[in-house]
Design a protein around this motif. Sequence first.
Motif, PDB file in Angstrom:
ATOM      1  N   ARG A 186       1.802   7.242  -6.512  1.00  0.00           N
ATOM      2  CA  ARG A 186       1.288   8.582  -6.942  1.00  0.00           C
ATOM      3  C   ARG A 186       2.000   9.914  -6.701  1.00  0.00           C
ATOM      4  O   ARG A 186       1.453  10.893  -7.323  1.00  0.00           O
ATOM      5  N   VAL A 241       2.527   1.739  -3.580  1.00  0.00           N
ATOM      6  CA  VAL A 241       1.367   2.404  -4.265  1.00  0.00           C
ATOM      7  C   VAL A 241       1.055   3.718  -4.215  1.00  0.00           C
ATOM      8  O   VAL A 241       1.018   4.528  -5.003  1.00  0.00           O
ATOM      9  N   GLU A 242       1.019   4.211  -2.822  1.00  0.00           N
ATOM     10  CA  GLU A 242       0.775   5.647  -2.474  1.00  0.00           C
ATOM     11  C   GLU A 242       2.000   6.481  -3.091  1.00  0.00           C
ATOM     12  O   GLU A 242       1.960   7.445  -3.500  1.00  0.00           O
ATOM     13  N   HIS A 250      -2.152  -2.614  -9.935  1.00  0.00           N
ATOM     14  CA  HIS A 250      -3.667  -2.957 -10.031  1.00  0.00           C
ATOM     15  C   HIS A 250      -4.486  -1.590  -9.947  1.00  0.00           C
ATOM     16  O   HIS A 250      -5.559  -1.155 -10.613  1.00  0.00           O
ATOM     17  N   ALA A 251      -4.075  -1.020  -8.884  1.00  0.00           N
ATOM     18  CA  ALA A 251      -4.831   0.103  -8.203  1.00  0.00           C
ATOM     19  C   ALA A 251      -4.409   1.524  -8.894  1.00  0.00           C
ATOM     20  O   ALA A 251      -4.934   2.579  -8.315  1.00  0.00           O
ATOM     21  N   LEU A 252      -3.410   1.372  -9.711  1.00  0.00           N
ATOM     22  CA  LEU A 252      -2.713   2.743 -10.274  1.00  0.00           C
ATOM     23  C   LEU A 252      -3.224   3.190 -11.749  1.00  0.00           C
ATOM     24  O   LEU A 252      -3.392   1.959 -12.556  1.00  0.00           O
ATOM     25  N   GLY A 282       0.834  -1.086   0.010  1.00  0.00           N
ATOM     26  CA  GLY A 282       0.051  -0.131   0.012  1.00  0.00           C
ATOM     27  C   GLY A 282       0.740   1.189  -0.142  1.00  0.00           C
ATOM     28  O   GLY A 282       0.570   2.274  -0.617  1.00  0.00           O
ATOM     29  N   PRO A 314      -4.098  -9.477  -7.349  1.00  0.00           N
ATOM     30  CA  PRO A 314      -4.049  -8.422  -7.946  1.00  0.00           C
ATOM     31  C   PRO A 314      -2.550  -7.906  -7.703  1.00  0.00           C
ATOM     32  O   PRO A 314      -2.047  -7.945  -6.837  1.00  0.00           O
TER      33      PRO A 314
END
Length: 973
Positions: free
Chosen positions: A150, A146-147, A178-180, A143, A174
């Motif tokens: 960003r 991922v942040e 996946h969340a980007l 996590g 995932p």
Amino acid sequence: MSAVPLPRALSERHEAMAMIAAEAERARSGSGGLVLLKGTTGSGRTALLEAVAEQAAAHGMWVLRARCSPGPVTPFAAVRQLFEDGPELACPTVEASGDADSAAAVHRERAAWLWRALIEWTEEAPLFLAVDDVHLADPLSRGWLVEAARLVARLPVLLVATERSQYDVEPPEPGLAHALPPHLVRTLTLSPLGPAGAAELVRSIAGEVPSAAWVDQVVRAGAGNPLLLRALLDDLGAQGGDPGRAGASVVPDTCAALYPGAYPAAVSWWLDSAGEATVDVARALAVVSAGRSDDDTADGDGDADGDGDGAGAGGGYGGWRRGLHGEGDDAGLLADMTGSDPARAHGWLTAMTGLGLLRPGPDGRPGYAHPLLRDAVVSGWSGARRKAAHGRAAEVMLRRGADAETVAGQLLRAPAPFGGWAADVLLDAAARAVRSDRTEDAAVFLRRALDEAMPPARRAAVLTELGSLEFADGRSAAGLPRLAEAVEVADEPGDRTRSALALGTALAGRGGVRAAVAALRSLEERLSGHQDLARTLSSASALLSDHDPAVRREVYGRLRETAGRSPGLVGTAGQALLVRYEATAGLVSARTAMDRVRGLLEAPADPLAESILLGASAAVALWADELDEAERLAGRGLAGRSPSLLHPVHALLSSVRADLAAARGDYAGLLAGPGARRALAAAAVGEAGPPVHALADILFALVETGRTEQAAALADRGGPREASGSGELPRFLYARGRLRAAHGDPAGALDDFLECGRRQAERDVVSPVVTPWRTAAAECRLALGRPEEALGLAREELRLATVWNTPRLVGRCLRVLGTATGGVRGLGLAEEAVGLLRDTPAETELIPALIAQGRQLVAAGDRTRARDPLGEAAERAERIGAVRLRALAEHVLREGGARRAATPYTGPAALTDSERRIAELAAGGRTNAEIGELLHLARRTVETHLTNGYRKLGIRRRAELPAALDRLSAGGR
């Protein structure tokens, strides 16, 4: 920035290196980002990450590293690895109350602290964050990363992470990106090494360039995967320094040949990385593909999994593809075995084929790229688990409709006894293998079938068939005990009799004729209450006694005595054998013998003895010139006998078949038989082949077709031992005498013929129906200048031939007697021989009679008349391929002043224009009278032309003309 030279191991990663270098340049300018290096296990992600990290360090970036690992880890473990070298930035301890809210607060505080640490690091220098195996990172670290991705767009930070990306049977979690949004991530997927890149890597590690074949083997076993390639080369190098030379151009098929075991460990790690479901499917594929033939896989794998059943021998019956139908069968089979999703299993097969770990076979279906790779995949299982998997494969294959041999191939490695249906499948597979002449495969199936529970009758049948196969393949040490066990195991008299017949045949085949007859006689006495079986054993004893002169006299003496006292105790088969015996002893005529056997054939026969009745009757019909009838009888006898079971009559029936071909001059068919092919192959490589029942006829065929060198090699290595009392020896001596005579060695031939006669006399064989040795010896004595001795032998054989009284036998004697007599009387005898032999279906005796007649006419000075019989002899010899006789006829023609024939004697090309025109009209349906009227020819002239045309075309009837002329139109002969 300029690129650092790449190691040879990364020679196919230039594009990735260049892209990351560009991203690093942007990061140093304050525009950071995330680069995700994706690839399969062992594809070199880590090596590339290290290379780009070194490149970044060389250009002034501060490199921070983290390597993620599976298992329980503390929160933010991966991210904290990045900053662990900065003590002042260590994350402070925060006490938590234990409730969820407090834990979340702690995690937020740590995340913020780590972010501040990142910012402080950027004040020192641009950062290069290298995170290896990010898919294994703890959730909080993932996590945070991922942040960070960003937020680093305005920082001098390049985050480069490696992530496993491989198609597994169980869908993966995932990924990091996946969340980007896509614009925040640059993703590079590392392809497997191509053949050239993999070969370059192998050569760079192996040192001195090994052979191309060895490199290709290593590349296939390593599937182009750097991890597997390096591990394999480590093992091969540990065995001999230079792996290329130590490998002797062959990579082993089993991991047992590798030390210290880096390769199987790497394969195991590769499997474990894919998850339990993938491991199950991968090993299931390894299990079901074990034992396939070399043609089914890239290299073939024999018994590579070490189960020890020999299932890789012979025809590859362990193959899993036969009998499976449909596009999705591979995935469906594996899914049924493992309980996985067929669609995912299909996807895995497709993906692994693309990666190079699997390769399509000749049928397009996947198998492991190399036997060593297959063995490494399955080596993680214990022997018990492998056997259980083979059993599961067998069950699934059977349910899915696979053929018996495919299922049985799995049962060979399954635990035994397996139970229930296993014996049925194994015996069905053995029967199929026997029908395909794969006796070694059949024996393997039968041995495994014996591990299953079965009733005594069935066990006796399996033991009998297996013992028969092993004995026939030269493994008498194994075959004889099995046959003896079958006799003891059988609980039904009929089953015991069948097993005893096989045992007796085997014992006689090893020279133990007396022991064989004693064993059958002992059982005969024990079965006195089963008269039909006792008669069968008695008849079989008579057949087996042919191998020993003394035993033969005893057995036939007893048989004749019993028949005279009570014919019913002998049975139809025994009586037919007595007719055969009396024919060879010169005690009966052909007509009487045929009347008797025909009567016996119409009477009820004992079921187990029927083939003996047919074999004895076929032999008598053959000697009586009833060739068509002999062929029918022999065919019926062979059709009723299993080729995989030893039986005394099999040799007799096979010999009759071969004698028929020899009598008809079908030399090509005789030499194309399996016995002839095996014998010639053995002789060609200097091996001693076992005696074959038709050996004499094979030698005849070779001599007559002009292949005397092959015949000599076969005679030197393939014949029975001279000291043997075998019934084959006299016939072999006779055939070898013919060979020596054709070689121009009449003295050597005479010795063989006389020895043949002596041994036949020991066996009470007086008649020339089997071996006309006297006339053959007479011809040798003529060649040696001893005409009086020749006359005596010829007259004696004519006297004996007259008793049997068939045109073929009498005609032969008249021909030799005429040659020995000479003069007008000799010419008359030769012409009488030709007249007799024109009525016999055995053309092989007519041709030498025609030559003898022509020779005597030449000697009498009538060269013109001599040309007709000599020309006819040459034509007939050419038609049946009798090279020796044609050459002899042409030689005598030239002696008589005839020119060498400019055209063939036989075939469409030999027809004259008139013969061809008349043949075409006759084939079109015209009668002889109509043809004569149309062509203005006498009817007799038309008949003469047609007769000549029939002979040249090798036909006998008008109805055969259209087909023969069709061959003519096609340019055939």
